[in-house]
Design an enzyme around this catalytic site. Structure first.
Site, short mmCIF file in Angstrom:
data_model
loop_
_atom_site.label_atom_id
_atom_site.label_comp_id
_atom_site.label_asym_id
_atom_site.label_seq_id
_atom_site.Cartn_x
_atom_site.Cartn_y
_atom_site.Cartn_z
N GLU A 208 0.82 -1.22 0.00
CA GLU A 208 0.00 0.00 0.00
C GLU A 208 0.85 1.26 0.00
O GLU A 208 0.38 2.34 0.35
CB GLU A 208 -0.95 0.00 1.21
CG GLU A 208 -1.92 -1.16 1.15
CD GLU A 208 -3.08 -1.04 2.13
OE1 GLU A 208 -3.16 -0.03 2.84
OE2 GLU A 208 -3.89 -1.97 2.19
N LYS A 342 -15.80 -1.70 3.11
CA LYS A 342 -15.12 -2.08 1.87
C LYS A 342 -16.16 -2.63 0.90
O LYS A 342 -16.84 -3.62 1.19
CB LYS A 342 -14.09 -3.18 2.16
CG LYS A 342 -12.89 -2.72 2.98
CD LYS A 342 -12.08 -3.93 3.41
CE LYS A 342 -10.69 -3.55 3.90
NZ LYS A 342 -10.01 -4.72 4.53
C1 2PG Z 1 -7.15 -4.02 5.64
C2 2PG Z 1 -6.95 -3.90 4.15
C3 2PG Z 1 -6.49 -2.54 3.72
P1 2PG Z 1 -6.61 -6.01 2.68
O1 2PG Z 1 -6.79 -5.04 6.26
O2 2PG Z 1 -7.74 -3.13 6.24
O3 2PG Z 1 -5.37 -2.10 4.44
O4 2PG Z 1 -6.07 -4.89 3.69
O5 2PG Z 1 -7.20 -5.30 1.51
O6 2PG Z 1 -5.40 -6.83 2.34
O7 2PG Z 1 -7.64 -6.79 3.43
MG MG Z 2 -7.92 -4.32 8.11
#
Ligand code: 2PG
Ligand code: MG
Length: 434
Positions: A208, A342
């Site tokens: 990231e 998300k």
């Molecule tokens: C999280 C996300 C973003 P990932 O854990 O919050 O940082 O990671 O997309 O790998 O789940």
């Molecule tokens: Mg997370």
């Protein structure tokens, strides 16, 4: 009203070079819109299903041609002729068409790509900025620019497990505008890189765009980020606060029932994890902690929330997976006081907006978040503003897939009617700050 003429999917590549889904929607009015789908590495078990081809000889099994075929076949046929402005009807139609709770038949990646592209097409068709259209859908009267939490130090699955804890982030609480927020965190990011380089620590970028100094303990990383804030000429806790994503699901050993801190060669029980996290809050300028415990450790989360929920934001990511049933369970059990949002964990835009509304009604702070695998799509910036979520997590101020979103925030900030919101205050109470 315009109707959907065509829906076309294709396989493109995300920031890790892995295949992902992109969808174009064309309306009978001639309006064209496009959206693409992100992908996580530290994923929660209860996320909507990301459909991968599984053929190991092509992209290591990560191809999404079946999901793309579903967009071009069933989804395109189902959406043809639909009113583009009826986002809820379209998203319900997509869910019904799939017919599974986790969107595992068509793939949440196929469904989400279509859902987001439809929203963008509707915004474009009516000549409004995307964040205004999202605000309309979310029933938000006053869209607001969010406070970013910016990745400075990375570990976990985003950095080859170089550190056990996944994210150490800077929250620019002294900022009074989105631009100032980006500027302040950029100073911290630059100071952290200088400190790492002066100490012979690696300055290469993690997934990231954060640094991955490979600190052995979280204490060392917390000291490093605190020193970075000071080296940037800023004051920890007054100008910049610290946020953490432990991503503890990826530390949890379900067979042994404990947490494995590989860098220290230690194993911790739930109670010891809670003590460790509490000691960080006692000693550092921490405002929020995400996923401090495993995604299914409801009992542990309950104890932790009672202990720390009145002092810091406790954000459920893998815990809630942007899923209204999981969030409802958390609210009932008095677990956490914030929720990571998300879009691909949920699978549709409407489902995501419903989770934000549910969080808000229960006094849980919503934090709109990117995934570690992202594309150049900047939808998320508009989503954060349009829902008035108040907070956004995009990653570091590096890498084009991250900057696409920060830059969109900069553009949106040109709207003089929009305010910038600092962190929402915790409502102090004995039941975990809710
Ligand atoms: C999280 C996300 C973003 P990932 O854990 O919050 O940082 O990671 O997309 O790998 O789940
Ligand atoms: Mg997370």
């Amino acid at each position: 009203m315009s109707t959907i003429r065509t829906v076309h999917g294709r396989q493109i590549f995300d920031s890790r070079g892995r295949p992902t889904v992109e969808v174009d929607v064309v309306l009978d009015s001639g309006t064209v819109a496009r959206a693409s789908v992100p992908s996580g590495a530290s994923t929660g078990t209860h996320e909507a299903h990301e459909l991968r081809d599984g053929n190991p000889s092509v992209f290591g099994g990560l191809g999404v041609t079946a999901a793309v075929d579903n967009v071009n076949g069933e989804i395109a046929a189902a959406l043809r002729g639909c009113d583009v402005d009826d986002q809820r009807a379209i998203d319900e139609r997509l869910r019904d068409l799939d017919g599974t709770p986790g969107l595992s038949r068509l793939g949440a990646n196929a469904v989400l790509g279509a859902s987001l592209a439809v929203c963008r097409a509707s915004a474009g068709d009516s000549g409004q900025p995307l964040y205004r259209r999202i605000a309309q859908l979310a029933g938000v009267g006053e869209p607001v620019l969010p406070m970013p939490m910016v990745n400075i130090l990375s570990g976990g699955l985003h950095a080859g497990r170089g550190m056990d804890v996944q994210d150490f982030l800077a929250v620019p609480i002294a900022a009074t505008s989105a631009l100032e927020a980006i500027q302040l965190t950029s100073r911290v990011r630059a100071a952290a890189a200088s400190l790492c380089s002066a100490r012979g620590l690696p300055t290469l970028l993690a997934d990231e765009g954060g640094l991955s100094p490979g600190c052995r303990t979280a204490d060392e990383a917390l000291e490093l980020i605190t020193e970075s804030i000071e080296a940037a000429g800023l004051q920890p806790g007054a100008d910049i606060a610290i946020a953490i994503d432990v991503a503890a699901t990826s530390l949890y050993d379900s067979k042994a029932g404990d947490y494995r801190l590989r860098r220290q060669e230690r194993r911790l029980s739930t109670a010891e994890m809670i003590d460790m996290v509490s000691s960080w809050v006692d000693r550092f300028a921490i405002v929020s902690i995400e996923d401090p415990l495993d995604e299914d450790d409801w009992a542990g989360w309950q104890i932790l929330t009672q202990r720390l929920g009145h002092r810091v934001r406790l954000i459920g990511d893998d815990l809630f997976t942007t899923n209204s049933q999981r969030l409802a369970e958390g609210i009932t059990r008095g677990v956490a006081n914030g929720v990571l949002v998300k879009v691909n964990q949920n699978g549709t835009l409407t489902g995501t907006l419903d989770v934000v509304a549910q969080a808000r009604a229960a006094g849980y702070a919503p934090v709109v978040s990117a995934r570690s695998g992202e594309t150049e799509d900047d939808f998320l910036a508009d989503l954060a503003v349009g829902t008035a979520a108040g907070q956004i997590k995009i990653g570091s101020v590096r890498n084009s897939e991250r900057l696409a979103k920060y830059n969109q925030l900069v553009r949106i900030a040109e709207d003089p009617t929009l305010g910038f919101r600092n962190l929402p205050k915790l409502a102090l109470s004995a039941d975990g700050g809710r």
